[in-house]
Design an enzyme around this catalytic site. Structure first.
Site, mmCIF file in Angstrom:
data_model
loop_
_atom_site.group_PDB
_atom_site.id
_atom_site.type_symbol
_atom_site.label_atom_id
_atom_site.label_comp_id
_atom_site.label_asym_id
_atom_site.label_seq_id
_atom_site.Cartn_x
_atom_site.Cartn_y
_atom_site.Cartn_z
ATOM 1 N N ARG A 131 13.033 47.490 -13.535
ATOM 2 C CA ARG A 131 14.350 47.702 -12.923
ATOM 3 C C ARG A 131 15.223 48.679 -13.695
ATOM 4 O O ARG A 131 16.206 49.185 -13.153
ATOM 5 C CB ARG A 131 15.054 46.355 -12.734
ATOM 6 C CG ARG A 131 14.349 45.453 -11.719
ATOM 7 C CD ARG A 131 15.128 44.181 -11.439
ATOM 8 N NE ARG A 131 14.414 43.304 -10.549
ATOM 9 C CZ ARG A 131 13.581 42.333 -10.930
ATOM 10 N NH1 ARG A 131 13.366 42.133 -12.219
ATOM 11 N NH2 ARG A 131 12.973 41.574 -10.043
ATOM 12 N N GLU B 113 7.199 34.136 -22.887
ATOM 13 C CA GLU B 113 7.317 32.675 -22.993
ATOM 14 C C GLU B 113 5.935 32.045 -23.162
ATOM 15 O O GLU B 113 5.772 31.066 -23.898
ATOM 16 C CB GLU B 113 8.002 32.127 -21.730
ATOM 17 C CG GLU B 113 8.368 30.663 -21.854
ATOM 18 C CD GLU B 113 9.181 30.158 -20.676
ATOM 19 O OE1 GLU B 113 9.453 28.955 -20.648
ATOM 20 O OE2 GLU B 113 9.512 30.976 -19.791
#
Length: 204
Positions: A92, A129
C-alpha cells in the site's frame, strides 16, 4: 522614529499573517477530518480481536485521496528541505508514494517482498507474528548518501518499516523519517523505529 501610520500598517500586516495561519490550520483540520471519515473499521478481520482499518474508501474518493497527498506534501515541505527519494513499502505504500513523489518532483523506489524484483537485489529479513519474511530493493535503486523518506499506509508493530530502514542503512542512505496514513498507537510501532521520527495523519 516610527509614525502612528506605520504602526497601523505593521499591525494590519500582522493581522493578515495571523489570519493566513489560521486559515491554513483550518484547511488542514478539514482535510484530516475528510481523510478520517473515509477510513472504515472492520472488527474481527483478518482474525478475531483485530480491528482492520480499511483505506479503500480514501482511494475511491478523489477529494480524500488528494487530501492525503496534500497533507503529506505540506509535512515534507515544512520539515525537510532536501529529499532525494520517496521509498514506498509493498504494497500500500505504492498507492501513496508515487503520487507524493510526483508532487515533490522527485523519484520513487519500491521496497518489495522477496523474489518480486529482477536483477541484483539487497534484502533483509524481519519478524512476523508467526515466522519471518524478507524485504528487498534493487541494488542500484538507492545510492549512498541519498536522503529518503519511507511511506506506508499503516504503522502497527513497525516490522516492515524497520526492515525498510535497515535496507536503507545497508545502502548507506539517510532516512529522514517515516510517513503513514494511520498509526495504531497501542502497538508502539514508533519505539521500534527510533531514532527515526514517524509522521501519521490519523492515530487510533
Amino acid at each position: 522614529m516610527e509614525e502612528e501610520g506605520d504602526k497601523g500598517v505593521f499591525a494590519h500586516h500582522r493581522e493578515e499573517k495571523e489570519e493566513g495561519v489560521f486559515t491554513m490550520a483550518a484547511g488542514r483540520e478539514a482535510k484530516l477530518q475528510l481523510v478520517q471519515r473515509h477510513v472504515r473499521a472492520f472488527p474481527d478481520f483478518p482474525k478475531k480481536g483485530i480491528v482492520f482499518r480499511d483505506i479503500c474508501p480514501i482511494l475511491k474518493d478523489a477529494a480524500a485521496l488528494k487530501a492525503v497527498i496534500d497533507l503529506f506534501e505540506e509535512h515534507v515541505r515544512n520539515n525537510h528541505q532536501h529529499v532525494d527519494l520517496i521509498v514506498g513499502l509493498d504494497a500500500r505504500g505504492f498507492l501513496f508514494g508515487p503520487l507524493l513523489a510526483q508532487r515533490l518532483g522527485i523519484g520513487f523506489v519500491p521496497v518489495r517482498k522477496k523474489g518480486k524484483l529482477p536483477g541484483a537485489t539487497v534484502s533483509v529479513s524481519y519478524d512476523l507474528e508467526y515466522g519471518k519474511a524478507e524485504a528487498e530493493i534493487q541494488e542500484d535503486a538507492v545510492a549512498p548518501g541519498q536522503k529518503v523518506l519511507l511511506i506506508d499506509d499503516l504503522l502497527a508493530t513497525g516490522g516492515t518499516l524497520y526492515a525498510a530502514s535497515e535496507l536503507m542503512r545497508k545502502q548507506q542512505a539517510e532516512v529522514l523519517g517515516c510517513m503513514v496514513v494511520i498509526e495504531l498507537k497501542e502497538l508502539n510501532g514508533t519505539d521500534k523505529l527510533k531514532p527515526h521520527r514517524v509522521f501519521s495523519l490519523i492515530q487510533y
